[in-house]
Design a protein around this motif. Structure first.
Motif: not given
Length: 177
Positions: A101-110
Motif C-alpha cells: 500500500n506504500g504506492w497508494g500513499y505515494y500516489d496520494c502524496g503526488l
C-alpha cells in the motif's frame, strides 16, 4: 502564476483569516490533484471536504491541540484518503513489490502536492497535517473501512507571512553517478 514562483512562495500556514473559500476554487484545486500520476492509473486518492461550521468543529476536535490552534480559523479542512490494496497491487490482489500500500500513499502524496500548489496559485494557503485521530474522523465522515486516511489539509487565506525555512542544497541530498 509561474510554477517556479508557486514553488518558491508556498508555505505551510498556521494562521488563517476568517474568510470563506469559494466552491469553484475548491473544485479547481481538486481538479489539479486529479491530474497527478498514479500506479497504473489506479487513481486511489479520495477527498472529503469539510466546510460546515458544525462538522469543522467536530473534525478539528480530532486533531491534537497544537493543530487545532493552527487551523482554528481555517474555513476548510480536506481529508485525503486512499483506497487500500489497489495501487501497487495486481488485479488478482497480490502486491507487486515490498511497498504494497506504500504506492497508494505515494500516489496520494503526488495528488496532495498538486492540490497545494494549485491552491497557492489561486491565492489560497494550506497546512498538511498527519497527526490526527483517523478512527474518529472516519466515523464522523462515514469513510469506508476500505479507505485509509492519509492527511488533513487546512485550506484558507493566510493571516501570517512566514519566511521560508532553510532548505538543504542539491549537494547535500544528491549523489550523481
Amino acid at each position: 502564476m509561474e510554477l517556479q514562483k508557486v514553488l518558491e512562495s508556498r508555505r505551510s500556514i498556521r494562521k488563517y483569516l476568517k474568510k470563506p473559500v469559494e466552491k469553484k476554487d475548491l473544485e479547481k484545486i481538486i481538479e489539479a490533484a486529479i491530474l497527478a500520476p498514479s500506479w497504473k492509473n489506479s487513481q486511489v486518492t479520495r477527498y472529503y471536504v469539510v466546510q460546515s461550521d458544525d462538522m469543522l468543529q467536530q473534525v478539528k476536535q480530532c486533531l491534537p491541540e497544537f493543530n487545532q490552534n493552527n487551523v482554528k480559523d481555517a474555513p476548510i479542512l480536506i481529508i485525503s484518503t486512499i483506497i487500500l490494496n489497489r495501487s501497487g497491487y495486481e488485479r488478482n490482489g497480490e502486491a507487486c513489490n515490498e511497498l504494497e500500500n506504500g504506492w497508494g500513499y505515494y500516489d496520494c502524496g503526488l495528488h496532495n502536492m498538486n492540490l497545494i500548489l494549485k491552491a497557492t496559485e489561486l491565492g489560497l494557503s494550506t497546512l498538511i497535517m498527519g497527526i490526527r485521530d483517523a478512527k474518529k474522523i472516519s466515523e464522523l465522515l462515514n469513510i469506508p473501512v476500505s479507505e485509509s486516511i492519509v492527511s488533513v489539509i487546512g485550506v484558507g487565506y493566510q493571516d501570517i507571512e512566514p519566511s521560508m525555512p532553510k532548505r538543504k542544497t542539491v549537494e547535500e541530498i544528491t549523489k550523481f553517478y
